[in-house]
Design a protein around this motif. Structure first.
Motif, mmCIF file in Angstrom:
data_model
loop_
_atom_site.group_PDB
_atom_site.id
_atom_site.type_symbol
_atom_site.label_atom_id
_atom_site.label_comp_id
_atom_site.label_asym_id
_atom_site.label_seq_id
_atom_site.Cartn_x
_atom_site.Cartn_y
_atom_site.Cartn_z
ATOM 1 N N THR A 1 0.862 -1.025 0.022
ATOM 2 C CA THR A 1 0.007 -0.174 -0.062
ATOM 3 C C THR A 1 0.837 1.373 -0.103
ATOM 4 O O THR A 1 2.078 1.431 0.714
ATOM 5 N N LEU A 2 0.506 2.442 -0.675
ATOM 6 C CA LEU A 2 0.927 3.590 -0.328
ATOM 7 C C LEU A 2 -0.042 4.340 -0.133
ATOM 8 O O LEU A 2 -1.086 4.523 -0.662
ATOM 9 N N GLY A 3 0.303 5.208 1.184
ATOM 10 C CA GLY A 3 -0.624 6.011 1.797
ATOM 11 C C GLY A 3 -2.128 5.254 2.251
ATOM 12 O O GLY A 3 -1.793 4.027 2.471
ATOM 13 N N ALA A 4 -3.006 5.999 2.065
ATOM 14 C CA ALA A 4 -4.359 5.476 2.428
ATOM 15 C C ALA A 4 -5.374 6.238 1.700
ATOM 16 O O ALA A 4 -5.275 7.229 1.315
ATOM 17 N N PRO A 5 -6.577 5.555 1.461
ATOM 18 C CA PRO A 5 -7.646 5.958 0.639
ATOM 19 C C PRO A 5 -8.309 7.261 1.666
ATOM 20 O O PRO A 5 -8.072 7.351 2.762
ATOM 21 N N PRO A 6 -8.809 8.356 0.826
ATOM 22 C CA PRO A 6 -9.341 9.363 1.515
ATOM 23 C C PRO A 6 -10.209 9.172 2.677
ATOM 24 O O PRO A 6 -10.970 8.286 2.384
#
Length: 182
Positions: free
Chosen positions: A40-45
């Motif tokens: 994963t890269l970051g997180a969903p909004p």
């Protein structure tokens, strides 16, 4: 008739390369799923992280034992229920004991590793599977960048800790333990 391949670490290496490429392209949120390896890269909004399903061993289709929530982490699972065959009532799977050449036979059905790099997940899932739960939890005390979820034959789900992820149990046939002294 023997051959050597890099299947044990190839998906992790590729997942890490894809994440690096996406970062270079200015992407700050992504889910990379290479089947057994999720990076994963970051997180969903408006969320704390990506939801990654953990399959119920020997379950039907998409049965989930639970869901792991992570942001900016890799989730890699290795288990005996994906690649195996049965012969004369014995299960032969793909995780081998280096001493005997036969499938490892311990209390585990699967190990899921949560780490920064997917290649680390590839390495540690096999290592931890071979160590078993008790030795793995001791070993993980010296590897704070690695966490694991163990699924046992006696229907336990044991989390080494939960500093880097959240886990929600879905399959009520299993018992969740988050005590690192388990």
């Amino acid at each position: 008739g023997m051959e050597i391949d890099l299947g044990a670490i190839a998906k992790g290496y590729i997942a890490d390369l894809v994440r690096s490429f996406l970062r270079q392209q200015g992407v700050d949120r992504a889910l990379i799923n290479l089947g057994g390896n999720v990076q994963t890269l970051g997180a969903p909004p408006q969320t704390a992280g990506w939801s990654v399903g953990l399959k119920t061993p020997f379950g039907q289709g998409d049965d989930l034992i639970g869901v792991i929530e992570v942001a900016g982490k890799s989730v890699v699972t290795s288990g005996v229920y994906e690649r195996y065959f049965e012969l004369d009532g014995r299960l032969y799977h793909h995780i081998l004991d280096a001493r005997s050449g036969y499938p490892l036979d311990n209390e585990l059905l699967s190990v899921t590793v949560i780490s920064d790099r997917s290649i680390d997940g590839d390495i540690y899932t096999t290592l931890l599977y071979g160590l078993g739960v008790e030795q793995s939890i001791k070993a993980l005390r010296d590897a704070p960048h690695i966490e694991a979820i163990f699924v046992t034959r006696d229907q336990q789900v044991i989390c080494s800790s939960s500093r880097q992820f959240a886990f929600r149990l879905h399959d009520r046939r299993y018992q969740l333990t988050t005590d690192s002294t388990a």
